[in-house]
Design a protein around this motif. Structure first.
Motif, PDB file in Angstrom:
ATOM      1  N   LEU A  73      38.989  83.598  18.524  1.00  0.00           N
ATOM      2  CA  LEU A  73      37.952  82.601  18.273  1.00  0.00           C
ATOM      3  C   LEU A  73      38.499  81.182  18.233  1.00  0.00           C
ATOM      4  CD1 LEU A  73      35.097  81.700  17.528  1.00  0.00           C
ATOM      5  CD2 LEU A  73      35.630  82.225  15.141  1.00  0.00           C
ATOM      6  N   ASP A  74      39.555  80.941  17.482  1.00  0.00           N
ATOM      7  CA  ASP A  74      40.019  79.578  17.238  1.00  0.00           C
ATOM      8  C   ASP A  74      41.146  79.143  18.171  1.00  0.00           C
ATOM      9  OD1 ASP A  74      38.220  79.060  15.070  1.00  0.00           O
ATOM     10  OD2 ASP A  74      39.453  80.354  13.805  1.00  0.00           O
ATOM     11  N   THR A  75      41.220  79.736  19.346  1.00  0.00           N
ATOM     12  CA  THR A  75      42.257  79.375  20.303  1.00  0.00           C
ATOM     13  C   THR A  75      41.894  78.075  21.023  1.00  0.00           C
ATOM     14  OG1 THR A  75      41.200  80.764  21.973  1.00  0.00           O
ATOM     15  CG2 THR A  75      42.971  81.763  20.669  1.00  0.00           C
ATOM     16  N   PRO A  76      42.889  77.325  21.487  1.00  0.00           N
ATOM     17  CA  PRO A  76      42.610  76.055  22.179  1.00  0.00           C
ATOM     18  C   PRO A  76      41.691  76.217  23.383  1.00  0.00           C
ATOM     19  CG  PRO A  76      44.932  76.190  21.603  1.00  0.00           C
ATOM     20  CD  PRO A  76      44.334  77.531  21.285  1.00  0.00           C
ATOM     21  N   ARG A  78      39.147  78.336  23.860  1.00  0.00           N
ATOM     22  CA  ARG A  78      37.746  78.408  23.419  1.00  0.00           C
ATOM     23  C   ARG A  78      37.262  77.074  22.864  1.00  0.00           C
ATOM     24  NH1 ARG A  78      34.723  82.993  23.365  1.00  0.00           N
ATOM     25  NH2 ARG A  78      35.817  84.993  23.391  1.00  0.00           N
ATOM     26  N   ILE A  79      38.113  76.397  22.119  1.00  0.00           N
ATOM     27  CA  ILE A  79      37.724  75.106  21.548  1.00  0.00           C
ATOM     28  C   ILE A  79      37.410  74.117  22.663  1.00  0.00           C
ATOM     29  CG2 ILE A  79      38.564  73.131  20.230  1.00  0.00           C
ATOM     30  CD1 ILE A  79      40.178  75.166  18.530  1.00  0.00           C
ATOM     31  N   ALA A  80      38.257  74.084  23.692  1.00  0.00           N
ATOM     32  CA  ALA A  80      38.011  73.180  24.819  1.00  0.00           C
ATOM     33  C   ALA A  80      36.735  73.551  25.559  1.00  0.00           C
ATOM     34  CB  ALA A  80      39.205  73.213  25.771  1.00  0.00           C
ATOM     35  N   ALA A  81      36.477  74.852  25.696  1.00  0.00           N
ATOM     36  CA  ALA A  81      35.252  75.291  26.367  1.00  0.00           C
ATOM     37  C   ALA A  81      34.016  74.884  25.573  1.00  0.00           C
ATOM     38  CB  ALA A  81      35.282  76.810  26.568  1.00  0.00           C
ATOM     39  N   GLY A  82      34.085  74.990  24.244  1.00  0.00           N
ATOM     40  CA  GLY A  82      32.959  74.581  23.417  1.00  0.00           C
ATOM     41  C   GLY A  82      32.751  73.079  23.420  1.00  0.00           C
ATOM     42  N   GLU A 153      29.526  82.334  25.350  1.00  0.00           N
ATOM     43  CA  GLU A 153      29.373  80.881  25.362  1.00  0.00           C
ATOM     44  C   GLU A 153      29.099  80.343  23.961  1.00  0.00           C
ATOM     45  OE1 GLU A 153      27.576  80.268  29.857  1.00  0.00           O
ATOM     46  OE2 GLU A 153      26.184  80.459  28.171  1.00  0.00           O
ATOM     47  N   ILE A 154      28.336  81.100  23.182  1.00  0.00           N
ATOM     48  CA  ILE A 154      28.029  80.665  21.815  1.00  0.00           C
ATOM     49  C   ILE A 154      29.294  80.635  20.967  1.00  0.00           C
ATOM     50  CG2 ILE A 154      26.670  81.179  19.753  1.00  0.00           C
ATOM     51  CD1 ILE A 154      24.630  82.527  21.620  1.00  0.00           C
ATOM     52  N   TRP A 155      30.165  81.640  21.152  1.00  0.00           N
ATOM     53  CA  TRP A 155      31.417  81.645  20.400  1.00  0.00           C
ATOM     54  C   TRP A 155      32.311  80.467  20.804  1.00  0.00           C
ATOM     55  CZ3 TRP A 155      31.408  83.788  16.044  1.00  0.00           C
ATOM     56  CH2 TRP A 155      30.818  85.033  15.808  1.00  0.00           C
ATOM     57  N   HIS A 156      32.239  80.038  22.081  1.00  0.00           N
ATOM     58  CA  HIS A 156      32.959  78.823  22.484  1.00  0.00           C
ATOM     59  C   HIS A 156      32.542  77.659  21.587  1.00  0.00           C
ATOM     60  CE1 HIS A 156      34.151  81.118  25.831  1.00  0.00           C
ATOM     61  NE2 HIS A 156      33.389  80.607  26.775  1.00  0.00           N
ATOM     62  N   LEU A 157      31.240  77.492  21.433  1.00  0.00           N
ATOM     63  CA  LEU A 157      30.723  76.369  20.660  1.00  0.00           C
ATOM     64  C   LEU A 157      31.070  76.500  19.185  1.00  0.00           C
ATOM     65  CD1 LEU A 157      29.212  73.734  20.800  1.00  0.00           C
ATOM     66  CD2 LEU A 157      27.065  74.986  20.630  1.00  0.00           C
ATOM     67  N   VAL A 158      31.022  77.716  18.652  1.00  0.00           N
ATOM     68  CA  VAL A 158      31.395  77.939  17.253  1.00  0.00           C
ATOM     69  C   VAL A 158      32.854  77.545  17.037  1.00  0.00           C
ATOM     70  CG1 VAL A 158      31.782  79.718  15.499  1.00  0.00           C
ATOM     71  CG2 VAL A 158      29.664  79.723  16.829  1.00  0.00           C
ATOM     72  N   ALA A 159      33.720  77.911  17.969  1.00  0.00           N
ATOM     73  CA  ALA A 159      35.138  77.543  17.854  1.00  0.00           C
ATOM     74  C   ALA A 159      35.304  76.036  17.791  1.00  0.00           C
ATOM     75  CB  ALA A 159      35.924  78.123  19.032  1.00  0.00           C
ATOM     76  N   GLY A 244      40.641  74.908  34.462  1.00  0.00           N
ATOM     77  CA  GLY A 244      41.387  74.843  33.213  1.00  0.00           C
ATOM     78  C   GLY A 244      41.586  76.142  32.485  1.00  0.00           C
ATOM     79  N   GLY A 245      41.203  77.268  33.052  1.00  0.00           N
ATOM     80  CA  GLY A 245      41.434  78.567  32.414  1.00  0.00           C
ATOM     81  C   GLY A 245      40.206  79.190  31.795  1.00  0.00           C
TER      82      GLY A 245
END
Length: 413
Positions: A73-76, A78-82, A153-159, A244-245
């Protein structure tokens, strides 16, 4: 006196109760029909009522928050995607590091919370944030997620929401803010296109006749009508188109596939809270121009040309007959992929490929009204374990980019 106020027999209560109910109904009708209730947004809710509504919202959120966060969840990544989505949509109401909230937003009641402050986000667990983003909040301006079954996608935003309170303004601008003056080419909207029906998750919600479910739409940011489409695409896919991955590498796909995919998003046949919002704003001329632009870019891939032995290679080239999984190459091979509009997988990021396989497994892709109503990928993904999905994604990520051919080159439709 007490006997009159509190009758001993139950039947004696019926008359007073009926009279009280009729009186309350008459009062409600008078209040509604006269318009005496002030629903003006210029006046905030009374403090006690506002606190009550917020308490109900918090309890409802806690009760329904049962989603399990992903391990990463808190990986860079996912954070960038969110951040890409937050900067395009959410920041317009909730602000961002180094940015406040505009006066139009602050004229709403209830006002959207300033999420840069640690308190609003820290007050909710990750499953609760997921619930709020996915379901939205009635009687507020918080909408539900626009695409069904795209929990990834929602988990991206949560991160991103969890990371934002500790984020510097420079980092926020780098991740979430598009600079229209970054030298990106412009793509004009073109002449007024014909409007086309657009499939929504809530098509049958009344009153149906009051809404125009048509595309192109007049979007939130106006990037399409302003011709700065490529700058907006770069928010997720990067200036080089490589993704970007977390997002697909557009430089590795054919023009035909890119155009068909954007068209499917614009029509609502393919689901994504990110891409449906983007594609519905584009004119047909812009879709065609974007396909031309990205297919002409130099192909970029971080893949190391190599063969990854093991189960990933087996799934890709031979399949798993014991569980009814055909080889990936039988559809995603160069010639067949071109003729049937399947994407090329070689050189795409492993995380992105694995995530898309899991989206197929959850029903977020495939099996939707329109093209390919019975997409075989849904059944295939359900027959693979997480380890097998990760392995086949790693195999394709390690392959050199495939040679690009167009439909015409292989006699496809």
């Amino acid at each position: 006196m007490l006997g009159w106020l509190f009758p001993r027999r139950a039947t004696q209560w019926l008359g007073p109760l009926f009279a009280a109910g009729a009186g309350a109904l008459l009062l409600a009708v008078i209040v509604v029909t006269t318009g005496i209730v002030d629903l003006s947004a210029a006046k905030p809710h009374p403090e006690g009522w506002a606190r009550f509504l917020h308490y109900v919202f918090e309890r409802s959120t806690a009760f329904h928050a049962d989603a399990k966060p992903p391990a990463d969840l808190d990986t860079p990544l996912r954070i960038a995607a969110g951040a890409a989505y937050y900067g395009q949509v959410c920041a317009r109401c909730h602000g961002g590091p180094g940015f406040g909230q505009n006066p139009v937003v602050l004229s709403m009641h209830p006002r959207p919370q300033y999420l840069v402050s640690d308190l609003p986000v820290a007050g909710f667990t990750a499953p609760e944030l997921f619930r709020i983003v996915k379901a939205g909040v009635k009687y507020s301006a918080m909408p539900a997620w626009p695409a069904e079954r795209r929990d990834d996608e929602i988990w991206h935003l949560v991160a991103f929401l969890r990371a934002m309170p500790r984020m510097s303004p420079d980092t926020f601008r780098r991740l979430a803010v598009v600079d229209p003056g970054n030298g990106a080419a412009t793509i004009p909207f073109g002449p007024p296109p014909a409007l086309h029906r657009y499939g929504l998750r809530n098509d049958n919600e009344p009153p149906v006749g009051d809404y125009g479910y048509k595309t192109p739409v007049y979007g939130m940011a106006g990037y399409a009508t302003g011709s700065n489409v490529i700058a907006t695409c770069a928010r997720c896919h990067g200036a080089d188109g490589a993704g970007g991955g977390a997002f697909p590498n557009l430089t590795l796909q054919r023009r035909d596939y890119l155009a068909a995919t954007l068209t499917a998003y614009a029509a609502g046949r393919r689901r994504s809270g990110y891409m449906q919002m983007i594609a519905t704003e584009l004119s047909p001329a812009q879709i065609a121009a974007l396909a031309d632009y990205y297919s002409a870019l130099p192909r970029r891939s971080s893949a190391t040309p190599a063969t990854v032995p093991g189960i990933g290679q087996q799934v890709a080239l031979s399949g798993l007959p014991s569980v009814g999984v055909a080889p990936c190459a039988s559809c995603h091979g160069i010639t067949r992929a071109a003729s049937r509009a399947y994407p090329l997988l070689e050189g795409q990021a492993a995380w992105y490929l694995a995530n898309q396989m899991r989206v197929f497994r959850s029903g977020g892709r495939g099996s939707i009204v329109g093209d390919k109503p019975d997409d075989p990928m849904v059944a295939i993904a359900k027959r693979l374990t997480d380890a097998q999905i990760d392995a086949v994604a790693a195999y394709y990520a390690a392959q050199p980019p495939a040679r690009v051919q167009s439909f015409a080159a292989v006699g496809g439709r």
